[in-house]
Design a protein around this motif. Structure first.
Motif, PDB file in Angstrom:
ATOM      1  N   ASP A  31       0.880  -1.330   0.057  1.00 47.83           N
ATOM      2  CA  ASP A  31       0.191  -0.083  -0.033  1.00 47.83           C
ATOM      3  C   ASP A  31       0.924   1.189   0.230  1.00 47.83           C
ATOM      4  O   ASP A  31       0.490   2.254  -0.817  1.00 47.83           O
ATOM      5  N   TYR A  32       1.919   1.271   0.516  1.00 47.55           N
ATOM      6  CA  TYR A  32       2.870   2.429   0.771  1.00 47.55           C
ATOM      7  C   TYR A  32       4.091   1.986   0.950  1.00 47.55           C
ATOM      8  O   TYR A  32       4.481   0.879   1.410  1.00 47.55           O
ATOM      9  N   PHE A  33       5.267   2.839   0.965  1.00 49.14           N
ATOM     10  CA  PHE A  33       6.777   2.493   1.086  1.00 49.14           C
ATOM     11  C   PHE A  33       7.476   3.677   1.972  1.00 49.14           C
ATOM     12  O   PHE A  33       6.667   4.729   2.148  1.00 49.14           O
ATOM     13  N   ILE A  34       8.045   2.910   2.669  1.00 50.91           N
ATOM     14  CA  ILE A  34       8.929   4.241   3.669  1.00 50.91           C
ATOM     15  C   ILE A  34      10.326   4.036   3.427  1.00 50.91           C
ATOM     16  O   ILE A  34      10.911   2.895   3.459  1.00 50.91           O
ATOM     17  N   TRP A  35      11.036   5.245   3.515  1.00 54.75           N
ATOM     18  CA  TRP A  35      12.503   5.376   3.686  1.00 54.75           C
ATOM     19  C   TRP A  35      12.772   5.684   5.185  1.00 54.75           C
ATOM     20  O   TRP A  35      12.505   6.296   5.796  1.00 54.75           O
ATOM     21  N   TYR A  36      13.700   4.785   5.708  1.00 50.59           N
ATOM     22  CA  TYR A  36      14.204   4.944   7.043  1.00 50.59           C
ATOM     23  C   TYR A  36      15.678   5.034   7.026  1.00 50.59           C
ATOM     24  O   TYR A  36      16.425   4.448   6.377  1.00 50.59           O
ATOM     25  N   LYS A  37      16.270   5.842   8.121  1.00 53.03           N
ATOM     26  CA  LYS A  37      17.519   6.327   8.215  1.00 53.03           C
ATOM     27  C   LYS A  37      17.920   5.795   9.666  1.00 53.03           C
ATOM     28  O   LYS A  37      17.377   5.928  10.662  1.00 53.03           O
ATOM     29  N   GLN A  38      18.841   4.950   9.704  1.00 56.71           N
ATOM     30  CA  GLN A  38      19.490   4.411  10.759  1.00 56.71           C
ATOM     31  C   GLN A  38      21.012   4.698  11.053  1.00 56.71           C
ATOM     32  O   GLN A  38      21.972   4.278  10.547  1.00 56.71           O
ATOM     33  N   GLU A  39      21.186   5.376  12.348  1.00 60.35           N
ATOM     34  CA  GLU A  39      22.510   5.875  12.505  1.00 60.35           C
ATOM     35  C   GLU A  39      23.222   4.713  13.686  1.00 60.35           C
ATOM     36  O   GLU A  39      22.241   4.281  14.484  1.00 60.35           O
ATOM     37  N   GLY A  41      23.967   2.762  16.760  1.00 58.26           N
ATOM     38  CA  GLY A  41      23.289   2.664  18.157  1.00 58.26           C
ATOM     39  C   GLY A  41      22.017   3.356  17.919  1.00 58.26           C
ATOM     40  O   GLY A  41      21.610   3.507  19.295  1.00 58.26           O
ATOM     41  N   LYS A  42      21.273   3.513  16.758  1.00 64.95           N
ATOM     42  CA  LYS A  42      20.099   4.249  17.074  1.00 64.95           C
ATOM     43  C   LYS A  42      18.944   3.157  16.472  1.00 64.95           C
ATOM     44  O   LYS A  42      19.317   2.468  15.479  1.00 64.95           O
ATOM     45  N   GLY A  43      17.705   3.420  16.654  1.00 63.33           N
ATOM     46  CA  GLY A  43      16.860   2.625  15.762  1.00 63.33           C
ATOM     47  C   GLY A  43      16.532   3.416  14.540  1.00 63.33           C
ATOM     48  O   GLY A  43      16.729   4.575  14.454  1.00 63.33           O
ATOM     49  N   PRO A  44      16.026   2.735  13.617  1.00 67.06           N
ATOM     50  CA  PRO A  44      15.707   3.510  12.217  1.00 67.06           C
ATOM     51  C   PRO A  44      14.688   4.591  12.571  1.00 67.06           C
ATOM     52  O   PRO A  44      13.845   4.609  13.425  1.00 67.06           O
ATOM     53  N   GLN A  45      15.076   5.635  11.800  1.00 69.25           N
ATOM     54  CA  GLN A  45      14.081   7.011  11.904  1.00 69.25           C
ATOM     55  C   GLN A  45      13.411   7.091  10.540  1.00 69.25           C
ATOM     56  O   GLN A  45      14.233   7.032   9.587  1.00 69.25           O
ATOM     57  N   PHE A  46      12.059   7.660  10.609  1.00 68.58           N
ATOM     58  CA  PHE A  46      11.179   7.904   9.442  1.00 68.58           C
ATOM     59  C   PHE A  46      12.064   9.160   8.633  1.00 68.58           C
ATOM     60  O   PHE A  46      12.261   9.919   9.414  1.00 68.58           O
ATOM     61  N   ILE A  47      12.125   9.015   7.318  1.00 73.44           N
ATOM     62  CA  ILE A  47      12.552  10.168   6.401  1.00 73.44           C
ATOM     63  C   ILE A  47      11.573  10.662   5.537  1.00 73.44           C
ATOM     64  O   ILE A  47      10.942  11.726   5.656  1.00 73.44           O
ATOM     65  N   ILE A  48      10.831   9.732   4.795  1.00 76.52           N
ATOM     66  CA  ILE A  48       9.959   9.963   3.984  1.00 76.52           C
ATOM     67  C   ILE A  48       8.895   8.879   3.403  1.00 76.52           C
ATOM     68  O   ILE A  48       9.795   7.791   3.345  1.00 76.52           O
ATOM     69  N   ASP A  49       7.678   9.075   3.199  1.00 75.37           N
ATOM     70  CA  ASP A  49       6.976   7.933   2.601  1.00 75.37           C
ATOM     71  C   ASP A  49       6.241   8.310   1.241  1.00 75.37           C
ATOM     72  O   ASP A  49       6.171   9.395   1.010  1.00 75.37           O
ATOM     73  N   ILE A  50       5.735   7.251   0.783  1.00 74.85           N
ATOM     74  CA  ILE A  50       5.186   7.425  -0.593  1.00 74.85           C
ATOM     75  C   ILE A  50       3.962   6.390  -0.694  1.00 74.85           C
ATOM     76  O   ILE A  50       4.119   5.148  -0.395  1.00 74.85           O
ATOM     77  N   ARG A  51       2.788   6.772  -1.088  1.00 68.85           N
ATOM     78  CA  ARG A  51       1.680   5.899  -1.494  1.00 68.85           C
ATOM     79  C   ARG A  51       1.736   5.159  -2.682  1.00 68.85           C
ATOM     80  O   ARG A  51       2.523   5.712  -3.388  1.00 68.85           O
TER      81      ARG A  51
END
Lengths: 115, 122
Positions: A31-39, A41-51
């Motif tokens: 249904d949709y897609f997300i890009w995550y950034k992971q630095e 020692g941290k969990g993935p962080q939301f960057i942008i999504d697209i339907r």
């Protein structure tokens, strides 16, 4: 350039250049897609999504392109900065009836920004 | 808003020992996920809860892994007994529950991750 290491593909770019990170997904019914950034020692962080009914979406310095014909997603980062160095994951999401959403992550790409 | 809280941050155990991880999701998030992230790979879903019910545990090695979310808020993930290949980062994530029609019209709810627990099994 881009290379495949023992674990993660790595993309090395010069500071100030544009970066393009690619991802192939598997479920044509997502249904949709997300890009995550992971630095580190941290969990993935939301960057942008697209339907799934869109083919392009722009954010601040980032653009996501979706090609459903070949099930391909890309993340473009303009004027790459040292703080962009991280591992980037794409995720495809589909609806589970009455039970929320299913998130499936790709293998990731390490972005290394060179001074 | 406060993020997803996880503890401990690090844990080192010997194989065949047991270990437990704790997660407190973002307030109001009905859906909670536990992911396993092996070094150099993307997160892999272990179990998904909606409130206190299990939605998907198909990839949870049930002979050694267990998870619960008794009151629909906090969750614990346990491994007993641990194996060397369980060395990984265990990520907890939460999201709002989004009914299907809203997903299809654009009300997306991304996952919010904690910083994970890094488990080393020796």
């Amino acid at each position: 350039g881009e290379s495949v290491g023992l674990h993660l593909p790595t993309l090395s770019v010069q500071e100030g250049d544009n970066s393009i990170i690619n991802c192939a997904y598997s479920n044509s019914a997502s249904d949709y897609f997300i890009w995550y950034k992971q630095e580190s020692g941290k969990g993935p962080q939301f960057i942008i999504d697209i339907r799934s009914n869109m083919d392009k979406r722009q954010g601040q310095r980032v653009t996501v392109l979706l090609n459903k014909t070949v099930k391909h997603l890309s993340l473009q980062i303009a004027a790459t900065q040292p703080g962009d160095s991280a591992v980037y994951f794409c995720a495809e999401i589909w609806f589970r009836g009455n039970y929320g959403q299913n998130f499936v992550f790709g293998p990731g790409t390490r972005l290394s920004v060179l001074p | 808003e406060a993020g997803v809280a996880q503890s401990p941050r690090y844990k080192i155990i010997e194989k065949r020992q047991s270990v437990a991880f704790w997660c407190n999701p973002i307030s109001g998030h009905a859906t909670l996920y536990w992911y396993q992230q092996i070094l150099g790979q993307g997160p892999k879903l272990l179990i998904q809860f909606q409130n206190n019910g299990v939605v998907d545990d198909s990839q949870l090695p049930k002979d050694r892994f267990s998870a619960e979310r008794l009151k629909g808020v906090d969750s614990t993930l346990k491994i007993q007994p641990a194996k060397l290949e369980d060395s990984a980062v265990y990520l907890c994530a939460s999201s709002l529950w989004v009914p299907g029609p809203l997903v299809r019209t654009g009300e997306n709810s991304p996952l919010h991750f904690g910083n994970g627990t890094r488990l080393t099994v020796t």
